[in-house]
Design an enzyme around this catalytic site. Structure first.
Site, mmCIF file in Angstrom:
data_model
loop_
_atom_site.group_PDB
_atom_site.id
_atom_site.type_symbol
_atom_site.label_atom_id
_atom_site.label_comp_id
_atom_site.label_asym_id
_atom_site.label_seq_id
_atom_site.Cartn_x
_atom_site.Cartn_y
_atom_site.Cartn_z
ATOM 1 N N GLU A 295 0.879 -1.173 0.000
ATOM 2 C CA GLU A 295 0.000 0.000 0.000
ATOM 3 C C GLU A 295 0.911 1.217 0.000
ATOM 4 O O GLU A 295 1.413 1.625 1.045
ATOM 5 C CB GLU A 295 -0.877 0.004 1.267
ATOM 6 C CG GLU A 295 -1.797 -1.187 1.396
ATOM 7 C CD GLU A 295 -2.934 -1.174 0.383
ATOM 8 O OE1 GLU A 295 -3.169 -0.130 -0.253
ATOM 9 O OE2 GLU A 295 -3.560 -2.227 0.202
ATOM 10 N N CYS B 85 -2.126 9.741 1.913
ATOM 11 C CA CYS B 85 -1.737 9.032 0.694
ATOM 12 C C CYS B 85 -2.740 9.308 -0.426
ATOM 13 O O CYS B 85 -2.377 9.396 -1.590
ATOM 14 C CB CYS B 85 -1.622 7.539 0.950
ATOM 15 S SG CYS B 85 -3.117 6.830 1.631
HETATM 16 P P1 NAD Z 1 8.128 5.140 4.722
HETATM 17 O O1 NAD Z 1 8.117 4.334 3.496
HETATM 18 O O2 NAD Z 1 9.308 5.978 5.004
HETATM 19 O O3 NAD Z 1 7.959 4.199 6.021
HETATM 20 C C1 NAD Z 1 6.858 3.343 6.191
HETATM 21 C C2 NAD Z 1 7.255 2.236 7.150
HETATM 22 O O4 NAD Z 1 8.215 1.401 6.507
HETATM 23 C C3 NAD Z 1 7.918 2.724 8.431
HETATM 24 O O5 NAD Z 1 7.502 1.930 9.511
HETATM 25 C C4 NAD Z 1 9.399 2.509 8.146
HETATM 26 O O6 NAD Z 1 10.191 2.358 9.293
HETATM 27 C C5 NAD Z 1 9.357 1.240 7.345
HETATM 28 N N1 NAD Z 1 10.515 1.003 6.472
HETATM 29 C C6 NAD Z 1 11.289 1.929 5.853
HETATM 30 N N2 NAD Z 1 12.239 1.300 5.118
HETATM 31 C C7 NAD Z 1 12.044 -0.025 5.268
HETATM 32 C C8 NAD Z 1 12.709 -1.188 4.760
HETATM 33 N N3 NAD Z 1 13.757 -1.107 3.942
HETATM 34 N N4 NAD Z 1 12.228 -2.395 5.127
HETATM 35 C C9 NAD Z 1 11.146 -2.504 5.931
HETATM 36 N N5 NAD Z 1 10.508 -1.442 6.468
HETATM 37 C C10 NAD Z 1 10.943 -0.214 6.128
HETATM 38 O O7 NAD Z 1 6.799 5.993 4.704
HETATM 39 P P2 NAD Z 1 6.355 7.117 5.709
HETATM 40 O O8 NAD Z 1 7.164 8.336 5.457
HETATM 41 O O9 NAD Z 1 6.314 6.571 7.101
HETATM 42 O O10 NAD Z 1 4.841 7.347 5.236
HETATM 43 C C11 NAD Z 1 4.483 8.127 4.145
HETATM 44 C C12 NAD Z 1 4.253 7.284 2.899
HETATM 45 O O11 NAD Z 1 3.289 6.278 3.150
HETATM 46 C C13 NAD Z 1 3.698 8.128 1.773
HETATM 47 O O12 NAD Z 1 4.289 7.767 0.567
HETATM 48 C C14 NAD Z 1 2.218 7.765 1.791
HETATM 49 O O13 NAD Z 1 1.552 8.000 0.581
HETATM 50 C C15 NAD Z 1 2.293 6.320 2.122
HETATM 51 N N6 NAD Z 1 1.012 5.860 2.649
HETATM 52 C C16 NAD Z 1 0.291 4.975 1.884
HETATM 53 C C17 NAD Z 1 -0.953 4.552 2.342
HETATM 54 C C18 NAD Z 1 -1.779 3.570 1.545
HETATM 55 O O14 NAD Z 1 -2.682 2.968 2.124
HETATM 56 N N7 NAD Z 1 -1.542 3.389 0.256
HETATM 57 C C19 NAD Z 1 -1.450 5.021 3.551
HETATM 58 C C20 NAD Z 1 -0.689 5.926 4.269
HETATM 59 C C21 NAD Z 1 0.545 6.330 3.815
#
Ligand code: NAD
Length: 488
Positions: free
Chosen positions: A215, A249
């Site tokens: 997602e 998002c």
């Molecule tokens: P992010 O990708 O930086 O982090 C999301 C999660 O992934 C965090 O818990 C982070 O620690 C973890 N993570 C980061 N690198 C990782 C790796 N290599 N392996 C495993 N886990 C890892 O995102 P963010 O800044 O926390 O959130 C914002 C993003 O999330 C935006 O792009 C937003 O659009 C998206 N988002 C999508 C949805 C959806 O349902 N499609 C909902 C909310 C947010």
């Protein structure tokens, strides 16, 4: 958290999953409703924690996170039995057989979540995964560990099964360790790059490839047709772009408005945007961006758009004296090939582009590497539906924005760079269960006609059976009979 510690959480969750599964559908439904009620009683405390950890206004935390989370839990609790109970299916030409499909839980699900709706996204993941019978190890964002811990505390208090939902706090490296720690399924909600990394880790995990649901981010378009209610569309554009400080998002990332009404629409947007109260009081309408890095990204996108000819009609700057606060910003004349349009800006910026007609709007909306959701504005519902069907995204709202995440029965997920798989709705519950087919005899024979040496090993019987089952109309029986009389 270190990889060894994460592995221990996964092992313990595996034990807890067996207790959870043993409760049966009814027991799990009762438990999920208890969790929902527990959240309602503690709503003020939870909303306050979300407000303190993210800075978002209290009312947004209460409605946009706590209320919607309860809705998802209620839906999953009510629907799980109907969605994943065993069902009979057709056996086709194998008339002596009976077939059914059971759905079994994966086991232990890793749910890796972001900071922008920390409580809601944790709970929406738990709703589907627990309803399907799994245990969960949650890896909340490093920016919102307290909400992550609160999530697991609530589950323990309401359901009482230790380790059913465990919390692995830490940054991306903890998330990666979790993916490699022997989990059976991964859900990651986050940025596109994170999605790619998680997929790579899931492919290489010792028990891999581990299935993943991604997602990821969006670049949602809003299409405003000439026959739209312009005032209503303008108010919605302002809410959709600035709610949660533009950090949703499925927030409005770009507007395509038909030329004939563009002037009136832009004037109305600017007027409504001026009324957005920004600040750090609990009753503000718009809070801060999550980090300095995010503020710099918003500034960089605006700078490039300006250099390429865009005009800022409102805002465009940080708010003096309030770190990480940014003015609600309205921009026009933005070229389609700027980062502001093509990437997810994730800040309080609303770019508006004029288009000649609806076809051009559809083309530009689809001209994106992302495909999460979109909205269409028109007073002609049938026309709006046609436009909605032409948009290559996971879901479309007609005459509304943002609310697709809050409708529990509608699957939420993206296409293209926004990921694949869904949460929410019946499909969201099935996403966390695997189908298990079982085929058994209805009637027993010592040898079946399709085994070696059986009737269907002879071409004429095989041909007759084919014609009987798939021949055309009333001629089927006579064709089958005729083919039987042929020698081969
Ligand atoms: P992010 O990708 O930086 O982090 C999301 C999660 O992934 C965090 O818990 C982070 O620690 C973890 N993570 C980061 N690198 C990782 C790796 N290599 N392996 C495993 N886990 C890892 O995102 P963010 O800044 O926390 O959130 C914002 C993003 O999330 C935006 O792009 C937003 O659009 C998206 N988002 C999508 C949805 C959806 O349902 N499609 C909902 C909310 C947010």
């Amino acid at each position: 958290m270190k990889p060894d510690e994460v592995r221990v959480l996964v092992e313990r969750a595996r034990g807890a999953q067996q207790l959870w599964w043993a409760l049966g559908f009814r027991g799990r439904r009762r438990a999920l409703h208890s969790l929902r009620h527990c959240i309602v009683w503690k709503a003020d405390e939870i909303a306050d924690l979300i407000h303190r950890e993210t800075g978002k206004p209290l009312a947004d935390a209460m409605v946009g996170e706590v209320l919607v989370a309860c809705d998802h839990l209620g839906y999953a609790a009510r629907r799980a039995r109907a969605v994943v109970r065993p069902r009979k299916v057709s056996t086709g030409w194998l008339l002596t057989r009976r077939a059914l499909v059971e759905y079994e839980p994966y086991g232990v699900v890793a749910a890796i979540t972001p900071w922008n709706y920390p409580f809601l996204i944790n709970m929406s993941a738990l709703a589907s995964a627990l309803a399907a019978g799994n245990a969960v190890v949650l890896k909340p964002s490093e920016a919102t560990p307290l909400v992550g811990r609160k999530t697991t505390e609530l589950v323990l208090e309401a359901i009482g099964i230790e380790d059913l939902v465990a919390c692995a706090t830490g940054d991306g490296s903890t998330g990666e360790a979790l993916v490699r720690a022997g989990v059976d399924k991964v859900l990651v909600v986050g940025g596109r790059e994170t999605g790619r990394r998680v997929m790579a880790a899931a492919a290489e995990a010792p028990n891999g490839p581990v299935p993943v649901t991604l997602e990821l981010g969006g670049g949602d378009a809003m299409i405003v047709c000439a026959d739209a209610d312009i005032q209503s569309a303008a108010r919605a554009a302002v809410w959709g772009a600035f709610y949660n400080c533009g950090q949703s998002c499925q927030g409005v990332e770009r507007v395509y408005v038909e030329e004939g009404v563009s002037r009136a629409f832009i004037e109305a947007v600017v007027a409504h945007a001026r009324r957005v109260r920004t600040g750090d009081e609990p009753e503000s309408m718009m809070g801060p961006l999550v980090s300095d890095v995010q503020v710099e990204k918003v500034e960089a996108h605006l700078r490039e758009a300006r250099e390429r000819g865009a005009r800022i009609l409102l805002g465009g700057r940080r708010i003096a004296g309030l770190p990480r606060f940014f003015e609600p910003t309205v921009v026009v004349d933005v070229p389609q090939d700027t980062a502001l349009i093509r990437e997810e800006t994730f800040g309080p910026v609303l770019p508006i582009l004029k288009v000649r007609n609806v076809d051009e709007a559809i083309g530009l909306a689809n001209d994106s590497e992302l495909g999460l959701s979109a909205s269409v504005w028109s007073q002609d519902q049938a026309k709006a539906r046609r436009i909605a069907s032409a948009l290559r995204v996971g879901s479309v709202m007609i005459n509304d924005v943002l609310i697709n995440y809050a409708v529990p029965g509608v699957p939420f997920g993206g296409r293209k760079g926004s990921g694949f798989g869904v949460v929410h709705g019946d499909d969201g519950i099935r996403e966390f269960a695997r189908p298990h087919g079982i085929i058994e005899p209805r009637v027993r024979f010592a040898a079946e006609p399709y085994w070696f040496g059986g009737l269907f090993a002879q071409t004429r019987w095989a041909r007759a059976a084919l014609r009987l089952r798939h021949g055309r109309g009333v001629r089927r029986v006579s064709d089958a009979w005729r083919s039987l009389r042929r020698r081969n």
